[in-house]
Design an enzyme around this catalytic site. Structure first.
Site, PDB file in Angstrom:
ATOM      1  N   ARG A  94      -1.329  -3.185   8.377  1.00  0.00           N
ATOM      2  CA  ARG A  94      -0.587  -2.020   8.874  1.00  0.00           C
ATOM      3  C   ARG A  94      -1.176  -0.722   8.320  1.00  0.00           C
ATOM      4  O   ARG A  94      -1.217   0.300   9.016  1.00  0.00           O
ATOM      5  CB  ARG A  94       0.894  -2.135   8.496  1.00  0.00           C
ATOM      6  CG  ARG A  94       1.643  -3.142   9.378  1.00  0.00           C
ATOM      7  CD  ARG A  94       2.963  -3.565   8.764  1.00  0.00           C
ATOM      8  NE  ARG A  94       3.901  -2.474   8.597  1.00  0.00           N
ATOM      9  CZ  ARG A  94       4.901  -2.483   7.722  1.00  0.00           C
ATOM     10  NH1 ARG A  94       5.091  -3.521   6.916  1.00  0.00           N
ATOM     11  NH2 ARG A  94       5.715  -1.462   7.641  1.00  0.00           N
ATOM     12  N   ARG A 151      10.239  -4.456  -0.884  1.00  0.00           N
ATOM     13  CA  ARG A 151      11.237  -3.689  -0.135  1.00  0.00           C
ATOM     14  C   ARG A 151      12.318  -4.598   0.457  1.00  0.00           C
ATOM     15  O   ARG A 151      12.034  -5.670   0.969  1.00  0.00           O
ATOM     16  CB  ARG A 151      10.524  -2.941   0.984  1.00  0.00           C
ATOM     17  CG  ARG A 151      11.446  -2.165   1.885  1.00  0.00           C
ATOM     18  CD  ARG A 151      10.702  -1.093   2.611  1.00  0.00           C
ATOM     19  NE  ARG A 151      10.056  -1.565   3.816  1.00  0.00           N
ATOM     20  CZ  ARG A 151       9.528  -0.750   4.729  1.00  0.00           C
ATOM     21  NH1 ARG A 151       9.535   0.554   4.520  1.00  0.00           N
ATOM     22  NH2 ARG A 151       8.960  -1.229   5.798  1.00  0.00           N
ATOM     23  N   ARG A 172       2.564   7.688  16.728  1.00  0.00           N
ATOM     24  CA  ARG A 172       1.613   6.960  15.887  1.00  0.00           C
ATOM     25  C   ARG A 172       0.211   6.987  16.466  1.00  0.00           C
ATOM     26  O   ARG A 172      -0.708   6.447  15.856  1.00  0.00           O
ATOM     27  CB  ARG A 172       2.061   5.504  15.763  1.00  0.00           C
ATOM     28  CG  ARG A 172       2.810   5.168  14.474  1.00  0.00           C
ATOM     29  CD  ARG A 172       3.206   3.711  14.571  1.00  0.00           C
ATOM     30  NE  ARG A 172       3.470   3.046  13.334  1.00  0.00           N
ATOM     31  CZ  ARG A 172       4.690   2.871  12.823  1.00  0.00           C
ATOM     32  NH1 ARG A 172       5.729   3.406  13.406  1.00  0.00           N
ATOM     33  NH2 ARG A 172       4.849   2.174  11.717  1.00  0.00           N
ATOM     34  N   ARG A 187      11.676  -7.627   5.490  1.00  0.00           N
ATOM     35  CA  ARG A 187      11.035  -7.624   6.804  1.00  0.00           C
ATOM     36  C   ARG A 187       9.819  -8.550   6.807  1.00  0.00           C
ATOM     37  O   ARG A 187       9.054  -8.574   5.861  1.00  0.00           O
ATOM     38  CB  ARG A 187      10.579  -6.199   7.142  1.00  0.00           C
ATOM     39  CG  ARG A 187      11.690  -5.338   7.668  1.00  0.00           C
ATOM     40  CD  ARG A 187      11.286  -3.887   7.792  1.00  0.00           C
ATOM     41  NE  ARG A 187      10.005  -3.661   8.454  1.00  0.00           N
ATOM     42  CZ  ARG A 187       9.519  -2.455   8.747  1.00  0.00           C
ATOM     43  NH1 ARG A 187      10.219  -1.385   8.439  1.00  0.00           N
ATOM     44  NH2 ARG A 187       8.365  -2.308   9.340  1.00  0.00           N
ATOM     45  N   LYS A 231       9.079   7.505   4.616  1.00  0.00           N
ATOM     46  CA  LYS A 231       9.523   8.237   5.806  1.00  0.00           C
ATOM     47  C   LYS A 231      10.963   7.878   6.171  1.00  0.00           C
ATOM     48  O   LYS A 231      11.781   8.753   6.413  1.00  0.00           O
ATOM     49  CB  LYS A 231       8.626   7.913   7.023  1.00  0.00           C
ATOM     50  CG  LYS A 231       7.164   8.246   6.837  1.00  0.00           C
ATOM     51  CD  LYS A 231       6.373   8.060   8.127  1.00  0.00           C
ATOM     52  CE  LYS A 231       6.377   6.648   8.667  1.00  0.00           C
ATOM     53  NZ  LYS A 231       5.668   5.673   7.811  1.00  0.00           N
TER      54      LYS A 231
HETATM   55  P1  AMP Z   1       8.051   0.820  11.204  1.00  0.00           P
HETATM   56  O1  AMP Z   1       9.438   0.351  10.959  1.00  0.00           O
HETATM   57  O2  AMP Z   1       7.959   2.273  11.563  1.00  0.00           O
HETATM   58  O3  AMP Z   1       7.104   0.442  10.095  1.00  0.00           O
HETATM   59  O4  AMP Z   1       7.544   0.036  12.522  1.00  0.00           O
HETATM   60  C1  AMP Z   1       7.469  -1.367  12.535  1.00  0.00           C
HETATM   61  C2  AMP Z   1       6.538  -1.828  13.647  1.00  0.00           C
HETATM   62  O5  AMP Z   1       7.043  -1.414  14.929  1.00  0.00           O
HETATM   63  C3  AMP Z   1       5.133  -1.255  13.606  1.00  0.00           C
HETATM   64  O6  AMP Z   1       4.279  -1.974  12.720  1.00  0.00           O
HETATM   65  C4  AMP Z   1       4.701  -1.402  15.064  1.00  0.00           C
HETATM   66  O7  AMP Z   1       4.387  -2.751  15.373  1.00  0.00           O
HETATM   67  C5  AMP Z   1       5.971  -1.048  15.800  1.00  0.00           C
HETATM   68  N1  AMP Z   1       6.060   0.410  16.048  1.00  0.00           N
HETATM   69  C6  AMP Z   1       6.949   1.281  15.512  1.00  0.00           C
HETATM   70  N2  AMP Z   1       6.733   2.529  15.963  1.00  0.00           N
HETATM   71  C7  AMP Z   1       5.673   2.447  16.818  1.00  0.00           C
HETATM   72  C8  AMP Z   1       4.959   3.398  17.587  1.00  0.00           C
HETATM   73  N3  AMP Z   1       5.267   4.702  17.568  1.00  0.00           N
HETATM   74  N4  AMP Z   1       3.928   2.955  18.354  1.00  0.00           N
HETATM   75  C9  AMP Z   1       3.606   1.648  18.382  1.00  0.00           C
HETATM   76  N5  AMP Z   1       4.216   0.699  17.664  1.00  0.00           N
HETATM   77  C10 AMP Z   1       5.245   1.099  16.878  1.00  0.00           C
END
Ligand code: AMP
Length: 218
Positions: free
Chosen positions: A173, A129, A90, A162, A15
């Protein structure tokens, strides 16, 4: 009318990679809730300290916090023509809140690219990654390596892994995704905006298909 594109798919589907490419080719801002949380965490803001407790474990940050943050972000002038959302919504509550907000703007979600990838590939992708410090550009040590190890091809900044890309957190996740986010596929399918993509195809192929789909919206 503004264009709002919402990327859907499990963590590691691509994404962020595709959203960044699309942002460049459309001029629309790339809005990643994960990036906003990471920025706040590195600056140790109040929001960052709160979010960190959840992101480190691969849990979702509570809806009220995330929704408040996105409302503020999408009201900024650079989002006047729309935005490319990556990692939001989400949950169903987030999707409904987004619809209400866009309704206030006299707009709606125009396209939802849904990138599908099997679990085994996701774990392999996330655990190799590397992410750039400056702008979150994404590489993979095996599948999409940078020209120089540890250095971003785009801006020369340092690449890091990360914390939540560790194999055990990655599996959690993916579970959180299946439980909370996967139902949004039906939500958007019923609205007629879902666009399914095979995320195991090469990056350039996915981009090509996406750009063709974008031509058809609005
Ligand atoms: P990502 O970089 O999109 O994988 O997001 C990393 C982390 O940020 C996720 O595992 C969540 O802990 C938090 N996070 C990101 N977007 C959301 C969202 N829309 N709702 C809740 N937590 C989020």
């Amino acid at each position: 009318m503004a264009s709002y594109i919402v990327f859907l798919g499990p963590p590691g589907a691509g994404k962020g990679t595709q959203a960044k490419i699309l942002a460049q080719s459309t001029g629309l801002p790339h809005v990643s809730t994960g990036d906003i949380f990471r920025e706040n965490i590195s600056q140790q803001t109040e929001l960052g300290r709160l979010a960190q407790q959840y992101t480190e474990k691969g849990e979702l940050v509570p809806d009220d916090v995330t929704i408040g943050m996105i409302r503020e972000r999408l009201r900024r002038p650079d989002c006047e023509k729309g935005a490319i959302l990556d990692g939001f919504p989400r949950t169903l509550a987030q999707a409904e809140a987004l619809d209400r907000l866009l309704d206030e703007f006299g707009s709606r979600v125009n396209l939802v690219p849904f990138i599908q990838v099997d679990d085994e590939t996701l774990v392999a992708r996330l655990s190799g990654r590397w992410t750039c410090r400056a702008a979150g550009h994404i590489f993979h040590e095996q599948f999409n390596p940078p020209a120089r190890p540890g250095v971003c091809d785009f801006d020369g900044s340092e690449l890091y892994q990360r914390k939540d890309d560790r194999a055990d957190t990655v599996r959690h996740r993916i579970q959180v995704y299946r439980q909370n986010t996967a139902p949004l596929v039906e939500y958007y399918r019923q609205k007629g905006v879902l666009f399914e993509l095979d995320g195991t195809e090469p990056i350039e192929t996915v981009t090509k298909v996406l750009l063709a789909a974008l031509e058809g919206i609005n």
